[in-house]
Design a protein around this motif. Structure first.
Motif, PDB file in Angstrom:
ATOM      1  N   ASP A 138       0.829  -1.205   0.000  1.00 59.46           N
ATOM      2  CA  ASP A 138       0.000   0.000   0.000  1.00 59.46           C
ATOM      3  C   ASP A 138       0.864   1.256   0.000  1.00 59.46           C
ATOM      4  O   ASP A 138       0.569   2.239  -0.689  1.00 59.46           O
ATOM      5  N   THR A 139       1.968   1.225   0.749  1.00 61.65           N
ATOM      6  CA  THR A 139       2.888   2.363   0.767  1.00 61.65           C
ATOM      7  C   THR A 139       3.566   2.530  -0.587  1.00 61.65           C
ATOM      8  O   THR A 139       3.719   3.649  -1.088  1.00 61.65           O
ATOM      9  N   ILE A 140       3.964   1.412  -1.183  1.00 59.53           N
ATOM     10  CA  ILE A 140       4.631   1.457  -2.489  1.00 59.53           C
ATOM     11  C   ILE A 140       3.718   2.101  -3.527  1.00 59.53           C
ATOM     12  O   ILE A 140       4.154   2.930  -4.336  1.00 59.53           O
ATOM     13  N   ALA A 141       2.443   1.755  -3.485  1.00 64.42           N
ATOM     14  CA  ALA A 141       1.495   2.329  -4.439  1.00 64.42           C
ATOM     15  C   ALA A 141       1.389   3.844  -4.260  1.00 64.42           C
ATOM     16  O   ALA A 141       1.349   4.600  -5.240  1.00 64.42           O
ATOM     17  N   CYS A 142       1.371   4.306  -3.010  1.00 62.19           N
ATOM     18  CA  CYS A 142       1.300   5.750  -2.750  1.00 62.19           C
ATOM     19  C   CYS A 142       2.543   6.467  -3.268  1.00 62.19           C
ATOM     20  O   CYS A 142       2.453   7.551  -3.853  1.00 62.19           O
ATOM     21  N   LEU A 143       3.694   5.855  -3.055  1.00 58.89           N
ATOM     22  CA  LEU A 143       4.942   6.478  -3.492  1.00 58.89           C
ATOM     23  C   LEU A 143       5.036   6.538  -5.008  1.00 58.89           C
ATOM     24  O   LEU A 143       5.491   7.542  -5.577  1.00 58.89           O
ATOM     25  N   GLN A 144       4.627   5.463  -5.672  1.00 60.63           N
ATOM     26  CA  GLN A 144       4.753   5.414  -7.130  1.00 60.63           C
ATOM     27  C   GLN A 144       3.942   6.517  -7.810  1.00 60.63           C
ATOM     28  O   GLN A 144       4.300   6.978  -8.891  1.00 60.63           O
ATOM     29  N   GLU A 145       2.864   6.950  -7.178  1.00 62.59           N
ATOM     30  CA  GLU A 145       2.057   8.029  -7.740  1.00 62.59           C
ATOM     31  C   GLU A 145       2.768   9.375  -7.683  1.00 62.59           C
ATOM     32  O   GLU A 145       2.437  10.287  -8.434  1.00 62.59           O
ATOM     33  N   GLN A 146       3.755   9.496  -6.783  1.00 63.19           N
ATOM     34  CA  GLN A 146       4.396  10.789  -6.545  1.00 63.19           C
ATOM     35  C   GLN A 146       5.843  10.849  -7.026  1.00 63.19           C
ATOM     36  O   GLN A 146       6.452  11.912  -7.003  1.00 63.19           O
ATOM     37  N   LEU A 147       6.414   9.709  -7.445  1.00 66.39           N
ATOM     38  CA  LEU A 147       7.840   9.683  -7.775  1.00 66.39           C
ATOM     39  C   LEU A 147       8.166  10.603  -8.947  1.00 66.39           C
ATOM     40  O   LEU A 147       7.630  10.434 -10.045  1.00 66.39           O
ATOM     41  N   PRO A 148       9.070  11.572  -8.756  1.00 67.90           N
ATOM     42  CA  PRO A 148       9.504  12.419  -9.868  1.00 67.90           C
ATOM     43  C   PRO A 148      10.677  11.774 -10.593  1.00 67.90           C
ATOM     44  O   PRO A 148      11.268  10.799 -10.091  1.00 67.90           O
ATOM     45  N   PRO A 149      11.039  12.271 -11.761  1.00 69.90           N
ATOM     46  CA  PRO A 149      12.238  11.751 -12.431  1.00 69.90           C
ATOM     47  C   PRO A 149      13.457  11.900 -11.521  1.00 69.90           C
ATOM     48  O   PRO A 149      13.619  12.908 -10.830  1.00 69.90           O
ATOM     49  N   GLY A 150      14.284  10.870 -11.513  1.00 69.83           N
ATOM     50  CA  GLY A 150      15.512  10.917 -10.717  1.00 69.83           C
ATOM     51  C   GLY A 150      15.410  10.213  -9.386  1.00 69.83           C
ATOM     52  O   GLY A 150      16.421   9.973  -8.731  1.00 69.83           O
ATOM     53  N   ILE A 151      14.168   9.869  -8.963  1.00 67.25           N
ATOM     54  CA  ILE A 151      13.987   9.153  -7.692  1.00 67.25           C
ATOM     55  C   ILE A 151      13.313   7.822  -7.980  1.00 67.25           C
ATOM     56  O   ILE A 151      12.331   7.753  -8.716  1.00 67.25           O
ATOM     57  N   GLU A 152      13.839   6.769  -7.403  1.00 60.71           N
ATOM     58  CA  GLU A 152      13.326   5.423  -7.634  1.00 60.71           C
ATOM     59  C   GLU A 152      13.141   4.700  -6.308  1.00 60.71           C
ATOM     60  O   GLU A 152      13.652   5.142  -5.264  1.00 60.71           O
ATOM     61  N   LEU A 153      12.421   3.579  -6.351  1.00 61.57           N
ATOM     62  CA  LEU A 153      12.228   2.755  -5.168  1.00 61.57           C
ATOM     63  C   LEU A 153      13.202   1.585  -5.183  1.00 61.57           C
ATOM     64  O   LEU A 153      13.512   1.035  -6.243  1.00 61.57           O
ATOM     65  N   MET A 154      13.688   1.232  -4.008  1.00 63.36           N
ATOM     66  CA  MET A 154      14.499   0.017  -3.842  1.00 63.36           C
ATOM     67  C   MET A 154      13.708  -0.909  -2.931  1.00 63.36           C
ATOM     68  O   MET A 154      13.525  -0.623  -1.738  1.00 63.36           O
ATOM     69  N   LEU A 155      13.206  -2.010  -3.484  1.00 64.36           N
ATOM     70  CA  LEU A 155      12.364  -2.929  -2.727  1.00 64.36           C
ATOM     71  C   LEU A 155      13.227  -3.946  -2.002  1.00 64.36           C
ATOM     72  O   LEU A 155      14.104  -4.591  -2.590  1.00 64.36           O
ATOM     73  N   MET A 156      12.948  -4.098  -0.700  1.00 66.59           N
ATOM     74  CA  MET A 156      13.812  -4.888   0.176  1.00 66.59           C
ATOM     75  C   MET A 156      13.046  -6.058   0.774  1.00 66.59           C
ATOM     76  O   MET A 156      11.815  -6.017   0.914  1.00 66.59           O
ATOM     77  N   ASN A 157      13.781  -7.115   1.152  1.00 68.47           N
ATOM     78  CA  ASN A 157      13.171  -8.261   1.817  1.00 68.47           C
ATOM     79  C   ASN A 157      12.783  -7.892   3.242  1.00 68.47           C
ATOM     80  O   ASN A 157      13.357  -6.978   3.853  1.00 68.47           O
ATOM     81  N   ASP A 158      11.826  -8.620   3.784  1.00 67.25           N
ATOM     82  CA  ASP A 158      11.331  -8.351   5.127  1.00 67.25           C
ATOM     83  C   ASP A 158      12.189  -9.078   6.153  1.00 67.25           C
ATOM     84  O   ASP A 158      11.794 -10.091   6.744  1.00 67.25           O
ATOM     85  N   VAL A 159      13.394  -8.545   6.350  1.00 63.39           N
ATOM     86  CA  VAL A 159      14.335  -9.131   7.299  1.00 63.39           C
ATOM     87  C   VAL A 159      14.856  -8.037   8.232  1.00 63.39           C
ATOM     88  O   VAL A 159      14.773  -6.850   7.931  1.00 63.39           O
ATOM     89  N   TYR A 160      15.396  -8.482   9.357  1.00 64.78           N
ATOM     90  CA  TYR A 160      16.024  -7.569  10.299  1.00 64.78           C
ATOM     91  C   TYR A 160      17.537  -7.783  10.227  1.00 64.78           C
ATOM     92  O   TYR A 160      17.997  -8.916  10.175  1.00 64.78           O
ATOM     93  N   PRO A 161      18.361  -6.701  10.215  1.00 66.01           N
ATOM     94  CA  PRO A 161      18.022  -5.278  10.288  1.00 66.01           C
ATOM     95  C   PRO A 161      18.160  -4.575   8.938  1.00 66.01           C
ATOM     96  O   PRO A 161      19.133  -3.883   8.672  1.00 66.01           O
TER      97      PRO A 161
END
Length: 452
Positions: A85-108
């Protein structure tokens, strides 16, 4: 100091991820990559998700401002894949030059060193800083605050998750200086009689039973847990007991070192050797003790790895303090010389958050999300420390009896020093000035002439 750095300093912006390093200093560099830490790997906290969902435009705006300042052409937001849900919100606002890095659900996953390595494939030099390899890192809340500071809006509130033994867990903007007692009361109060409060996340956060402590700029979570819980039992042991029990019970199985995230990245930290140093003296003691210096105190060895229920993380922490007091710490060059290759099994030794939650005995709490509380938070009294950041405290510029408004500067940065401003978080009257500034809301006194 250029105008932006001055705005950020005067706006009171610091690292909101826990350390509280003044952001204007971080922005005073030239790097290739600006990295926003939205991994939020501590269980039960939800503040960064709320920030990215509801203030994605300000987050990206703050990153763009930072990128222009430091000369970076690339911005990356680190976020776990599970937060769709957060990823979807961010993708709507991402400007050129900024990208998402998707990470595994591990600590830390949210550890700065881990984050930088995943984003760049490079390791921050042992004892060094991200800028040494061309990276500038900040928590997502810090970038939002940079955006606001550039608009002349100072830091007066901080996003906090309140969870655990409370009736209605929540996440909200809380006024800086509000007491823990009031913050917990907003959650409907506690649901157990004998409890402690974890300040931050359950892995790295310290504990307190002082409910009069104030929320500060680095507050991220207040977790109410029974004093009988596993987390409370571990965190309330004295340093003396931790070292005494470790000396008597450690069998040198080395599980703590085998699972150490920094050790797996090749940094010279071996918690089992720090534990061994409790049992020897002289030159051997020093050589073993030095194996603690690069520890980041993520607490994984204590909360997850040790089969004996010992506390290697605290032993590393107390050992580091002793080395510092005796001026025996290694230089960054010495630490770097001891760094080895990344362990070939590193990616297979990440600890899944769901399993960690079970080990921490937090499963029942994790079933309830600390959802965003959209109400305006009101308080009648705030206690605002002049020192909420690394460096020198701000200098008070108000006097007792002075009327102040929310957002007004009440403490200016110390001159010629690492320091940032602090601001009033409510409208009211200053009733005390010392290391803390106390502001209370007082009703206006009406000057009414009565008929004779």
């Amino acid at each position: 100091m250029n105008p932006l750095l001055q705005q950020v300093q005067q706006g009171g912006v610091i690292g909101a991820g826990g350390a509280g390093f003044p952001t204007y200093v971080k922005l005073d560099c030239q790097v290739e990559l600006v990295l926003a830490n939205g991994a939020e790997c501590e269980p039960l906290l939800y503040k960064d998700q709320v920030l990215m969902q509801r203030w994605a435009r300000e987050l990206c705006g703050g990153m763009l401002i930072a990128m222009k300042q430091v000369g970076a052409h690339r911005g990356v937001i680190g976020i776990k894949k599970k937060n769709t849900d957060t990823i979807a919100c961010l993708q709507e606002q991402l400007p050129p030059g900024i990208e998402l890095m998707l990470m595994n659900d591990v600590y830390p996953a949210g550890d700065e060193v881990e984050l930088v390595f995943q984003a760049t494939g490079k390791r921050i030099p042992a004892g060094g800083l991200p800028k040494d390899i061309g990276v500038m890192v900040n928590n997502v809340e810090s970038f939002i605050n940079v955006f606001r500071a550039a608009q002349g809006i100072p830091v007066t509130d901080t996003m906090v998750s309140v969870h655990g033994e409370v009736r209605e867990p929540y996440t909200a903007w809380l006024p800086i200086g509000m007491s823990y007692r009031e913050a917990i009361k907003l959650a409907g109060g506690t649901t157990c009689a004998d409890f402690i409060v974890v300040e931050g996340g359950p892995m790295m956060g310290p504990v307190t039973d002082d409910l009069d402590k104030p929320i500060t700029k680095v507050s991220s979570g207040l977790l109410v847990l029974p004093r009988s819980s596993r987390i409370a039992r571990i965190k309330t042991r004295s340093d003396e007991d931790v070292r005494r029990i470790g000396k008597a019970s450690c069998d040198q199985c080395s599980q703590c070192s085998s699972m150490c995230p920094r050790g797996l990245l090749g940094y010279p930290v071996k918690p089992h050797l720090a534990m061994r140093s409790l049992q020897v003296s002289g030159s051997n003691n020093l050589s073993y003790a030095l194996a603690a210096q690069a520890c980041c105190e993520c607490n994984l060895c204590t909360m997850w790895s040790c089969p004996e229920g010992l506390d290697p993380s605290r032993v590393c922490a107390t050992t580091k303090r002793a080395l510092r007091d005796e001026q025996l710490l290694q230089t960054p060059a010495q630490l770097q010389a001891s760094t080895t290759d990344v362990h070939p099994l590193r990616e297979y030794r990440g600890v899944p958050t769901k399993r960690l939650i079970r080990r921490l005995e937090l499963t029942d709490y994790a079933m309830r999300k600390a959802a965003f509380l959209d109400d305006e938070i009101r308080t009648e009294r705030v206690v605002i420390p002049l020192s909420q950041h690394i460096g020198k405290p701000a200098q008070a510029i108000v006097q007792v009896g002075e009327q102040v408004k929310k957002g007004q500067m009440i403490g200016q940065p110390a001159s010629d020093a690492l320091s940032v401003a602090v601001h009033a978080s409510i409208n009211g009257v200053v009733v005390a000035v010392g290391s803390e500034i106390v502001i209370e809301k007082k009703p206006a006194v009406l000057n009414v002439s009565l008929p004779i």
